[in-house]
Design an enzyme around this catalytic site. Structure first.
Site, mmCIF file in Angstrom:
data_model
loop_
_atom_site.group_PDB
_atom_site.id
_atom_site.type_symbol
_atom_site.label_atom_id
_atom_site.label_comp_id
_atom_site.label_asym_id
_atom_site.label_seq_id
_atom_site.Cartn_x
_atom_site.Cartn_y
_atom_site.Cartn_z
ATOM 1 N N ILE A 52 33.980 44.595 98.139
ATOM 2 C CA ILE A 52 34.342 44.424 96.727
ATOM 3 C C ILE A 52 33.151 44.726 95.818
ATOM 4 C CG2 ILE A 52 36.153 42.774 97.311
ATOM 5 C CD1 ILE A 52 34.415 40.685 95.884
ATOM 6 N N GLY A 110 34.686 49.727 96.524
ATOM 7 C CA GLY A 110 35.276 48.669 95.696
ATOM 8 C C GLY A 110 35.537 49.040 94.248
ATOM 9 N N SER A 139 34.533 47.141 81.588
ATOM 10 C CA SER A 139 35.912 47.037 81.101
ATOM 11 C C SER A 139 36.128 47.730 79.755
ATOM 12 C CB SER A 139 36.343 45.568 81.026
ATOM 13 O OG SER A 139 36.414 45.045 82.332
ATOM 14 N N GLY A 181 33.515 32.745 98.555
ATOM 15 C CA GLY A 181 33.293 32.370 97.155
ATOM 16 C C GLY A 181 34.533 32.625 96.317
ATOM 17 N N ASN A 227 41.560 35.777 85.061
ATOM 18 C CA ASN A 227 40.775 36.952 84.634
ATOM 19 C C ASN A 227 41.472 37.734 83.533
ATOM 20 O OD1 ASN A 227 42.758 38.442 85.991
ATOM 21 N ND2 ASN A 227 41.283 39.958 86.722
ATOM 22 N N LYS A 261 35.894 32.208 84.522
ATOM 23 C CA LYS A 261 37.255 32.301 85.083
ATOM 24 C C LYS A 261 37.851 30.936 85.422
ATOM 25 C CE LYS A 261 36.774 36.940 87.089
ATOM 26 N NZ LYS A 261 36.958 37.776 88.263
ATOM 27 N N SER A 269 29.434 44.847 81.638
ATOM 28 C CA SER A 269 30.869 45.031 81.897
ATOM 29 C C SER A 269 31.304 46.481 81.637
ATOM 30 C CB SER A 269 31.689 44.096 81.007
ATOM 31 O OG SER A 269 33.068 44.393 81.174
#
Ligand code: ATR
Length: 294
Positions: free
Chosen positions: A234, A257, A21, A141, A98, A71, A19
């Protein structure tokens, strides 16, 4: 500020080491000179409920991000918490959360993926939504749902969304579940024809992602795009996916993306730390450098 009063946000997932983030949020914390923490937690599915129960019971925790595979499970769990938790209209429609944050005593489950998708295009191709008359979405998806809802919000009446998927039944189910009008499901057999007439195109499948199987399906389709069509992916590892490379060769306007990842992070940071961050070239460069290291 006493350590226990400093807001401590998180991202949970399984796996989580990949990740980006924490990099993004800690960069913004430093930039804004704020006291705050953002940490990655590896939470396996068996431990998710326990993590969420502790979060709900601790008002000092401002919330955090949720990534795969949690999620949908977080959405389901929040629905069962009666008055202590709420879903935003977006998270309820997508069936996936999310971002978690607090509004007073209540824990809110939101979904900012569609916001991030549109904000990335707004930044890099401001007129991207001028013509969504023949919109091509490849994939059906979980990620595709957020993209399609964002497109649905931005299109004009009568503009058509074509959802093309290897498993056409999944595209049909998605259209029915999201109650989309002016939307059609197609198999890959129709992909090249739809590409040649598309006014906007997005890949939401994992095809073309580093480490995944390669395929000429997407590059063949991208090579059919008309000059000036806006095309995006994406997937951002690699930054220029085979789909985007072929689209650019065909004369399409391509948007990678990575900006979707950066922009989807903005509303969460604002909710936890009280300052709306800006997606700058600096934060993008920092994430790109981290991607190169691996
Ligand atoms: P995500 O939540 O990341 O979207 P997902 O729900 O597993 O992940 O969806 C993956 C998407 O990539 C689907 O559209 C999937 O097609 P199917 O619905 O037919 O499975 C698509 N996809 C994944 N691998 C693929 C492959 N090898 N060829 C074609 N499509 C593929």
């Amino acid at each position: 500020m006493a350590e226990h009063c400093i807001p401590r946000a998180f991202v949970i997932g399984d796996p989580i080491a990949q990740s980006k983030s924490p990099l993004i949020h800690n960069h913004w914390l430093t930039q804004a000179g704020l006291q705050g923490h953002y940490e990655a937690h590896h939470i396996v599915p068996d431990k998710l409920q326990c993590f969420l129960e502790k979060l709900l019971a601790d008002p000092h925790r401002p919330g955090g991000n949720v990534t795969a595979p949690h999620k949908e499970s977080v959405h389901h769990w929040l629905k069962l918490q009666s008055d202590k938790a709420e879903l935003t209209a977006m998270a309820a429609r997508l069936g996936a959360v999310n971002t978690l944050y607090r509004r007073g005593e209540v824990l809110i489950g939101d979904n900012t993926d569609g916001y991030g998708f549109a904000a990335n295009l707004d930044e890099h191709a401001p007129n991207w939504d001028a013509d969504l008359s023949e919109t091509l979405v490849i994939g059906a998806g979980g990620a595709s749902r957020a993209v399609i809802v964002a497109l649905d919000h931005r299109r004009h009446p009568g503009e058509v969304i074509h959802v093309v998927n290897r498993t056409v039944g999944r595209a049909q189910a998605l259209i029915a579940d999201l109650q989309l009008v002016d939307a059609q499901a197609h198999s890959f057999d129709e992909l090249n024809r739809l590409s040649s007439t598309a006014s906007f195109a997005v890949n939401t499948t994992s095809l073309g992602m580093s480490g995944h199987q390669s395929s000429t399906i997407l590059t063949d389709a991208a090579s059919q795009l008309r000059v000036g069509t806006v095309a995006t992916d994406i997937v951002y590892t690699p930054l220029m996916t085979p789909f985007l490379v072929a689209a650019r060769q065909a004369g399409a306007t391509t948007i990678d993306g990575l900006g979707m990842l950066l922009h989807q992070a903005v509303p969460g940071f604002e909710a936890w730390f009280g300052v709306r961050p800006t997606v700058t070239a600096d934060v993008r460069k920092m994430v790109l450098e981290a991607m190169e290291v691996g």
